[in-house]
Write a protein that holds these residues in place. Structure first.
Motif, short mmCIF file in Angstrom:
data_model
loop_
_atom_site.label_atom_id
_atom_site.label_comp_id
_atom_site.label_asym_id
_atom_site.label_seq_id
_atom_site.Cartn_x
_atom_site.Cartn_y
_atom_site.Cartn_z
N ASP A 110 -5.65 12.91 -70.06
CA ASP A 110 -4.27 12.92 -70.42
C ASP A 110 -4.00 12.44 -71.87
OD1 ASP A 110 -3.61 13.84 -68.13
OD2 ASP A 110 -2.88 12.06 -67.14
N GLN A 111 -4.80 11.61 -72.39
CA GLN A 111 -4.47 11.01 -73.76
C GLN A 111 -5.27 11.93 -74.78
OE1 GLN A 111 -6.33 7.38 -73.56
NE2 GLN A 111 -4.45 6.35 -72.48
N CYS A 122 -6.67 15.38 -74.00
CA CYS A 122 -6.66 16.60 -73.80
C CYS A 122 -5.18 17.09 -73.31
CB CYS A 122 -7.65 17.42 -72.92
SG CYS A 122 -9.37 16.94 -73.47
N PRO A 123 -4.23 16.64 -74.07
CA PRO A 123 -2.82 16.74 -73.56
C PRO A 123 -2.53 18.37 -73.04
CG PRO A 123 -2.70 16.73 -75.98
CD PRO A 123 -3.97 16.34 -75.65
N GLN A 153 0.09 20.21 -73.24
CA GLN A 153 0.79 20.70 -74.08
C GLN A 153 0.34 20.36 -75.44
OE1 GLN A 153 2.77 23.53 -73.47
NE2 GLN A 153 2.50 23.21 -71.21
N ARG A 206 4.47 17.17 -81.15
CA ARG A 206 4.49 16.62 -79.90
C ARG A 206 4.51 15.03 -80.30
NH1 ARG A 206 1.01 13.70 -76.37
NH2 ARG A 206 -0.61 14.03 -77.86
N SER A 257 4.52 10.70 -80.25
CA SER A 257 3.58 9.92 -79.79
C SER A 257 4.50 9.22 -78.60
CB SER A 257 3.25 9.01 -80.85
OG SER A 257 2.58 9.76 -81.89
N ARG A 309 -1.26 7.83 -79.61
CA ARG A 309 -1.87 9.01 -80.48
C ARG A 309 -1.12 9.48 -81.50
NH1 ARG A 309 -5.81 9.67 -78.65
NH2 ARG A 309 -5.88 11.85 -78.89
N ARG A 340 -6.08 23.43 -70.20
CA ARG A 340 -5.90 22.80 -71.35
C ARG A 340 -6.76 23.20 -72.55
NH1 ARG A 340 -4.15 16.42 -69.59
NH2 ARG A 340 -3.28 17.13 -67.39
#
Length: 425
Positions: free
Chosen positions: A150-151, A153-154, A156, A161, A163, A173, A315
């Motif tokens: 999740d961190q 390879c988000p 979207q 986006r 942080s 991020r 993703r």
């Protein structure tokens, strides 16, 4: 431990001025109580060290990399410190018991610390039954891996986006992460300032992406990483270079960029999705070893692998640009693509598990679910592995009964609800 010793020195001095005493102890009873607590806590700390040693040895049989990667055992070191701290508190407080001077509150606090220690010991010992099993270790790696996915390879990938506002410095991020195909490829490094690893040979275990992106934006440069997190770097090897874009990159900028790279003796799961799959694959293939013959543990590892691959299926993967708040690409990050992660997660289990019906059926179910979920451009790699699994199983399991058994996918390996066979009437 230092806190226990300090409290054992300060509290009895403060105890003399208290109007309300603690439990009713005379001098001999207080001395016996504190001595028993000190001796008992030291003995219990020795037992904890023995338990930690046995657990580490057991976990290393699953994979020698699991102990360092999970960080699961730091809590037992805290427990060791708590026990020795209680013992030191009792010993130092014991030195204040003499004649008719009895620090009753201090003795009462020592008894309360024993109750706290006992509760913590029982809680952590109950968690050992999960820490020493293959399934428990696979679940622990799976939890860490999902967080890293999740961190890094988000779902979207948007240049704008925001942080996370509550992220810790290690988890924060940059302003965005974008597919490398959206921007021009990095230029050549000829003549560009380079970032060189000047220490001992080591592994890149993390990169401070947030600070690196901020530095690049402030100085109007682009940082191109040559190696991804997890690569082994020899002394004097180039790890990145700067694209100045007409800006003069001084030594200070180079030093600040160099400080964003962190090295260590081993890889860690943080920022390294591939290493999480490496650990899960290790658990699976060691369970399939002829010396172990534990395919159920391999199935439990495949459960976590399937969940992580499903998260990654839709993703953006592969090389990416980290963008600043304005959406300008600042840091180029090489990263494994779908085919590379899929190979790391499954290929060795395909090879070593093709002779086991439970593993073959679980792999069939895993690949079928991924084929039904993954985008069209990622399905050829899955089809290749499905075909390879059929060939390997057919070459190893030659008995007609076993061939018929392994032809059916089963998410439990054996004993689950089977999918309908199109060949059945």
């Amino acid at each position: 431990m230092g806190g226990g010793a300090l409290l054992g020195w300060v509290l009895p001095e403060w105890d003399r001025n208290l109007p309300t005493p603690g439990l009713g102890f005379d001098a001999s009873t207080a001395q016996a109580t504190l001595a028993a607590i000190a001796g008992g806590m030291i003995t219990l700390a020795g037992f904890v060290v023995t338990a930690i040693t046995l657990v580490v040895q057991t976990v290393q049989t699953m994979s020698p990399r699991l102990v360092g990667a999970l960080g699961h055992f730091s809590r037992y070191l805290v427990l060791f410190g708590l026990l020795i701290g209680t013992a030191l508190y009792a010993l130092v407080a014991l030195s204040h018991v003499h004649g008719r001077s009895v620090p009753r509150v201090s003795v009462t606090v020592a008894i309360a610390l024993v109750l706290i220690d006992a509760t913590v010991v029982l809680y952590l010992l109950s968690s050992l039954r999960h820490a020493v099993t293959g399934g428990g270790l696979a679940r622990a790696v799976g939890r860490r891996l999902r967080t890293v996915i999740d961190q890094t390879c988000p779902a979207q990938a948007s240049p704008t986006r925001a942080s996370p506002t509550r992220a810790s410095p290690a988890q924060a991020r940059p302003a965005g992460r974008a597919d490398a195909a959206q921007y021009p490829s990095p230029q050549g490094r000829e003549g560009a300032p380079v970032i060189v690893h000047s220490g001992r040979p080591a592994v890149i275990f993390s990169i401070d992406e947030t600070v690196l992106t901020r530095i690049a934006a402030r100085h109007g440069v682009r940082v191109v990483l040559v190696h991804p997190v997890g690569d082994f770097i020899r002394s004097g090897e180039t790890v990145a270079y700067l694209e100045a874009g007409g800006t003069d990159c001084g030594r200070r900028t180079v030093r600040r960029v160099t400080a964003c790279f962190h090295y260590g003796p081993n890889r860690t799961v943080e920022q390294d999705t591939g290493y999480g799959f490496r650990l899960l694959a290790d658990i699976a293939i060691r369970a399939l070893s002829p010396a172990v013959n534990d395919p159920t543990t391999a199935v439990q590892a495949l459960d976590q692998i399937e969940d992580s691959l499903l998260r990654l299926a839709g993703r953006p993967l592969g090389p990416a640009w980290l963008t600043d708040a304005k959406g300008t690409p600042r840091v180029f990050c090489p990263a494994p693509d779908w085919a590379g992660l899929l190979s790391l997660a499954l290929d060795e289990t395909l090879l070593y598990g093709a002779s086991n019906p439970q593993t073959v059926r679980r792999l069939h179910a895993l690949l079928q679910r991924l084929l039904a979920t993954a985008p069209a451009h990622r399905q050829p790699a899955l089809t290749e592995r499905s075909d390879a699994l059929d060939r390997l199983a057919a070459a190893t399991l030659t008995d007609p009964l076993l061939k018929r058994i392994v032809a059916r996918p089963d998410r439990q390996g054996l004993g689950g609800i089977l999918a309908a066979d199109p060949s059945d009437p």
